[in-house]
Design an enzyme around this catalytic site. Sequence first.
Site, PDB file in Angstrom:
ATOM      1  N   ASP A   1      -4.168  -9.436   8.120  1.00 47.63           N
ATOM      2  CA  ASP A   1      -2.792  -9.462   7.610  1.00 47.63           C
ATOM      3  C   ASP A   1      -1.813  -9.675   8.769  1.00 47.63           C
ATOM      4  OD1 ASP A   1      -0.908  -9.476   5.614  1.00 47.63           O
ATOM      5  OD2 ASP A   1      -0.744  -7.302   5.449  1.00 47.63           O
TER       6      ASP A   1
ATOM      7  N   PHE B   1       0.797  -1.214   0.000  1.00 50.07           N
ATOM      8  CA  PHE B   1       0.000   0.000   0.000  1.00 50.07           C
ATOM      9  C   PHE B   1       0.834   1.270   0.000  1.00 50.07           C
ATOM     10  CE2 PHE B   1      -3.335  -2.841   1.723  1.00 50.07           C
ATOM     11  CZ  PHE B   1      -4.277  -2.602   0.728  1.00 50.07           C
ATOM     12  N   GLY B   2       2.088   1.205   0.425  1.00 48.16           N
ATOM     13  CA  GLY B   2       2.876   2.424   0.436  1.00 48.16           C
ATOM     14  C   GLY B   2       4.216   2.253   1.112  1.00 48.16           C
ATOM     15  N   THR B   3       4.977   3.343   1.105  1.00 43.09           N
ATOM     16  CA  THR B   3       6.294   3.369   1.737  1.00 43.09           C
ATOM     17  C   THR B   3       6.187   4.070   3.080  1.00 43.09           C
ATOM     18  OG1 THR B   3       7.291   3.498  -0.452  1.00 43.09           O
ATOM     19  CG2 THR B   3       8.699   4.065   1.413  1.00 43.09           C
ATOM     20  N   VAL B   4       6.926   3.569   4.078  1.00 41.22           N
ATOM     21  CA  VAL B   4       6.901   4.144   5.423  1.00 41.22           C
ATOM     22  C   VAL B   4       8.231   4.842   5.690  1.00 41.22           C
ATOM     23  CG1 VAL B   4       6.567   3.669   7.878  1.00 41.22           C
ATOM     24  CG2 VAL B   4       5.357   2.309   6.174  1.00 41.22           C
TER      25      VAL B   4
ATOM     26  N   LYS C   1       3.320   6.789   6.811  1.00 44.29           N
ATOM     27  CA  LYS C   1       3.028   5.906   5.676  1.00 44.29           C
ATOM     28  C   LYS C   1       2.510   6.759   4.519  1.00 44.29           C
ATOM     29  CE  LYS C   1       0.639   1.976   6.129  1.00 44.29           C
ATOM     30  NZ  LYS C   1      -0.540   1.084   6.219  1.00 44.29           N
TER      31      LYS C   1
END
Length: 646
Positions: free
Chosen positions: A419, A309-312, A326
């Site tokens: 998850d 879903f994305g980069t943190v 995030k």
Amino acid sequence: MTSLFIFKSLIFFQFLLVSAQDHETCPTAFSCGYLGQITFPFTVPQRPHCGALAIHNCENATAPKTIQLGSPPSKQFFTVPYVEGDTITVRENEAQRKTLRSKNCQAIRNFPVPPTSPLASFYIKYNITMFKCNHSLSVIPPKSFQNYKNCSGYNIYYYYLQNSSGNFTVPSSLARCKVYQVAIRDSPSDDLFDFLSAEIQIKVQLSDDCNKCLRHQGGRCQLDIHKNFYCVKEDKRLAWKLGIGIGLLVVIITGLLITWSWKQRVPNFYNKYTESDSIYNGVPVFSFKDLEVATKKFDSSRELGEGGFGTVYYGKLKDGREVAVKRLYQHNFKRVEQFMNEIKILTRLHHKNLVTLYGCTSHHSHELLLVYEYISNGTVASHLRGESGFLPWHIRMKVALETATALAYLHASEIIHRDVKTNNILLDDTFCIKVADFGLSKLFPNDVTHVSTAPQGTPGYVDPEYHQCYRLTSKSDVYSFGVVLVELISSMPAVDMSRDKEEINLANLAIRKIQKSAISELVDPSLGFESDSDVKRKIVSIAELAFQCLQWDKELRPSMNEVLEALRRIDSGSATDEFRYLEEAIAHGAEISCINVHSLSPSSSNHNEVKLSKNKKLTPCPKGVTDKWNSDSTTPYVSAQSASQM
């Protein structure tokens, strides 16, 4: 000159609004904190004539939302966690929830539904009718009824009538018993406390007059000053006035935006903007510029992890707080949905073993960003792989207990994580865990046994029954947690393409090793399995518990509460006697059976079932458990990696 024009325009627009209110005093929606926009048939206490049921505290963004139920003088407030369409979810108070958790028969009672009004009537959407019959009545119930006998002095009889709205004919044999309508969250079973719910879904059923007004006359339902029904018709003159007013408002807003844009060029203006100076869906809103500064323009050196879903990124706010930010990949519908879902889930939750959401950007922002507390010691996965330092056995046991505690809390809050994996279990400097990443989490309705949805999750952790049947339940999290338990005792990754074909999936590998009494081949040798008898006993116990969690048939898996209780017994050593016999049996070639987790308790009626004589083979598991599980039981729909921080 411009200021004078804006001032006059505002006065004129106010006049139009006042004029409009002469015709229509009820807005189409009310803003209500974390509940979002509420619409008819709900209203607020300040405008009781605008709806059938008033929700309190809407004006306070962060305060719990409540409704008042019951009859004077026993009226009381109940928390409202969720509103959807014409259904409102109400949560019992803590005392009543405690009574229900303790399986106290006093929990069986009639929940107070709102009184019928000229606008609508109300009923519990998912309920069951129960009959409380004193033993002195010598009742013989119909054969189709269940009988719960664990209440002192009386029996409880019940029969499930799906979608009951109160139209239920009382059998003549039960006519002298007290009747209760009780909220449920699952299909009835022998133990009624397994399906009773502390959250009640109340459905609003509009009156005939209101339905006629809405559907046939194009009007809106309201109450007059005498609390009688009347239908408010559309007024074309009102629409004309509002059209002019809205046009003027657009002009005014355009002027204000030009002014604001000019002020943005003033060097000191940014210092006047404070972080999290507004609230969205119950959480503080950060500006994109604040977070850009905090992360040094999302510098690649500050990346903590990257996932589906994305980069943190690591960041530091102006007030000194360290944060994990995030940054969702694309601002499309799916990302907005995930963004909103994570906010909605986390605003419902407050637990020491769940990551805290500090805030977010507005969902109208050109970048979707979520801001969490920063957890400094990496993920459990990074420690198990040797990237962040070795985890000794007592820390792994602590990780298992605290993760199970967090998941049990989620399930009690009727949320499925979806998850669960070691990449989503974070460690702080004291090795306390925080479960993270709620982007895939699902609110699990009280009224159903499962949610039908396309499988999502991470390969190696996805419940195979969910993957094949598209049926998500809380037992799907139990399966994923079973994989986590195997990782904790083996230090192996959930998926490893370098392993043999049938053992690429760690769950498959574990099932085979445990069934063949080859647990020593599964265990990380650095944990002291062969040299420390206490560690060995606990690892054998954990392996058996993992085996239970990994069963294909969800009905054969324990609940998360049962898993937590078993872990506590294992950690305290109270399961030592049972598993000494299990150890001896394994040492002499016995195969692991499907021992129920209740058998870990000395007080269990099955206590003797695990006391095995030497050289005795245990009863094999049901066929569904021992069937070959192919690696394609993992889902192809998602990325195998998730951001290490969230």
